[in-house]
Design a protein around this motif. Structure first.
Motif, short mmCIF file in Angstrom:
data_model
loop_
_atom_site.label_atom_id
_atom_site.label_comp_id
_atom_site.label_asym_id
_atom_site.label_seq_id
_atom_site.Cartn_x
_atom_site.Cartn_y
_atom_site.Cartn_z
N ALA A 7 42.23 1.84 -58.02
CA ALA A 7 41.54 3.00 -58.12
C ALA A 7 42.40 4.27 -58.46
N GLY A 8 43.72 4.11 -59.10
CA GLY A 8 44.57 5.24 -59.35
C GLY A 8 45.41 5.60 -58.37
N CYS A 9 45.83 4.62 -57.44
CA CYS A 9 46.64 5.00 -56.14
C CYS A 9 48.16 5.19 -56.79
N TRP A 10 48.61 4.17 -57.47
CA TRP A 10 50.00 4.18 -57.93
C TRP A 10 51.14 4.09 -56.87
N CYS A 11 50.50 3.82 -55.43
CA CYS A 11 51.21 3.32 -54.40
C CYS A 11 51.71 4.67 -53.74
#
Length: 196
Positions: free
Chosen positions: A27-31
């Motif tokens: 959901a758009g986290c990109w860590c």
């Protein structure tokens, strides 16, 4: 299946993008979840800035984690840094530091759906430990989900599973939540060995 492991550097950014997909792995986290407080994270995730923030970290020559390749295709990811790089950990009631020892923290996994249930997570953990040891790390800490009592969807076990860390030689050191132990593994520093 031939596996190879590489720290995320700017020359591997396209592989990281391909692995995470157009919208990010979760959901758009990109860590970036552990790098920010809740307010900052929610704001930046809603307008797509988490990807830019991660790219900036990589551009600044920080290696925030490791990509695993299966037969030369990006198959998975593990995030590891010294604990102090992740302010969100200190704000969590159940993941507060247990002592003042310097530790490296494994906070996140993502394995592409085509490569799940193949033992890749355990191999990522082992490789992350070697990576931290090469940087002088002596203790690795993790915050997995204990799935022994109930089934969890892969999206909810992004910190890894208790069983995977146990297989990789970690031991539980404290548990402040039924499903979220803190586990550790002590390492021999490669830098230390090189100096002896």
């Amino acid at each position: 299946m031939n596996l190879s492991f590489h720290p995320l550097t700017i020359d591997r950014w396209k592989d990281f993008e391909n692995l995470f997909g157009e919208r990010g792995a979760c959901a758009g986290c990109w860590c970036m979840y552990w790098f920010m407080n809740k307010k900052e994270y929610d704001e930046k995730r809603s307008d797509g800035r988490t990807k830019k923030e991660m790219k900036k970290i990589v551009t600044d020559n920080v290696e925030p984690g490791i990509i695993v390749y299966a037969d030369n295709k990006p198959a998975g990811w593990i995030a590891i840094q010294p604990r102090e790089k992740y302010p969100r950990l200190s704000h969590s009631k159940i993941l507060q530091p247990i002592d003042d020892k310097p530790v490296w923290s494994i906070v996140c996994f993502f394995v592409h759906k085509d490569y799940r249930k193949m033992g890749i997570s355990v191999e990522l953990i082992k490789n992350a430990c070697s990576f931290a040891a090469s940087k002088g790390g002596m203790i690795i800490e993790a915050y997995p989900t204990d799935t022994r009592t109930k089934n969890s969807a892969p999206v909810f076990i992004y910190t890894g599973t208790f069983s995977a860390f146990k297989k990789a030689g970690f031991k539980e050191v404290v548990r402040r939540s039924e499903t979220r132990p803190i586990m550790r593994k002590k390492l021999k520093s490669k830098n230390l060995e090189a100096n002896n």
